[in-house]
Design a protein around this motif. Structure first.
Motif: not given
Length: 296
Positions: A187-188, A234-236, A227-229, A167-169
């Motif tokens: 979650e998405n 970016s919290n997408m 791209v996934i990372k 997950v994003s920080v």
């Protein structure tokens, strides 16, 4: 060594029409047509359907094209093997997208620096296509997550890795020490495609928990681990990923990895090659460099 008619057939399949093929091979269009006709007479088949706007192989044509590609790859391997006797050794290494994003490229760059007589061409593909490339001699060896079980392949265990949630920080879950599947269901998800080994391993463990991928909100499927990372950072969305593949992003505080409660998704990192592989000393050296790189 390869019959010119076979070269013509493979060029025709690649170009898609007779005009482009004639230009690529510096032949006349009637010469291309004649080569294909000779092949059809030799094998007693029709290679392409008639009266189609595009070249569409018949079932018999598909078989001929498959073996033509294999014959071409074997011919190129022979040329390379003869060249390797006194010149630079050239190898084609197939790796999965996840392997592309850990230490594998660094490992082989180190190897080439230490062995200037070796040239390595790295290609990236999914596990199923890598299996086909090894069978067709289009790749000399592969580094994959998991294993390829076939009698004519041999593997060397290089390492073990595990899957985790990332997950994003800035994501609320980033403050936790672990995460449950129930929490992840809210979650998405941004995941690898269904043909990816990472995806298959995750789905098989979901089954053991009486769940399926359809119990999660998968908003995107992408083959590129990079791209996934970036999207997750970016919290997408969140993802399931190899722990080794996002080590750099964790160190840079872009991502947080979380073990999933009651799920141990461990897998092997194997170097796989055909038993006819002609440079066993290279395999031993690569294994030694891999081990020393992990320990350093």
């Amino acid at each position: 060594m390869i019959d010119p008619k076979i070269r013509t057939l493979l060029a025709l399949v690649e170009c898609g029409n007779y005009t482009k093929t004639a230009k690529q091979l510096s032949l006349t269009q009637p010469a291309i047509t004649h080569h294909i006709k000779l092949l059809e007479e030799e094998f007693g088949i029709k290679i392409f359907y008639k009266n189609r706007r595009q070249l569409v192989p018949t079932p018999e044509g598909e078989v001929l094209i498959k073996y033509a590609r294999r014959a071409y790859a074997l011919s190129e391997n022979l040329r390379q093997a003869l060249s390797d006797v006194s010149q630079v050794k050239s190898l084609t290494l197939a790796i999965t997208p996840t392997a592309q994003n850990n230490i594998v490229p660094l490992l082989f760059a180190k190897y080439c620096n230490e062995h200037p007589n070796v040239h390595i061409n790295i290609i990236t593909d999914n596990i199923n296509n890598i299996y086909s490339k090894l069978k067709m001699y289009e790749a000399d060896l592969a580094i994959i997550e998991g294993n390829i079980t076939a009698p004519h392949f041999t593997s060397i265990l290089l390492d073990t890795d595990s899957l985790c949630a990332a997950v994003s920080v800035n994501h609320p879950l980033a403050k936790k020490q672990s995460v449950s599947l129930r929490e992840l269901q809210h979650e998405n998800f941004i995941l690898r495609s269904q043909s990816a080994g990472t995806r298959s391993l995750f789905e098989s463990h979901l089954i053991s928990q009486n769940l399926s991928i359809h119990d999660f909100n998968v908003i995107m499927e992408i083959d590129s681990v990079v791209v996934i990372k970036e999207l997750v950072a970016s919290n997408m969305g969140v993802t399931i990923i190899s722990k080794n593949a996002c080590r750099s992003e964790v160190q840079k505080k872009k991502l947080v990895t979380l073990p999933i409660e009651n799920m141990m998704m461990v897998r092997e990192i194997n170097m796989v090659y055909c038993r006819e592989f002609r440079h066993p000393e290279i395999l031993r050296d690569i294994q030694a460099i891999y081990t020393s790189t992990l320990e350093s």
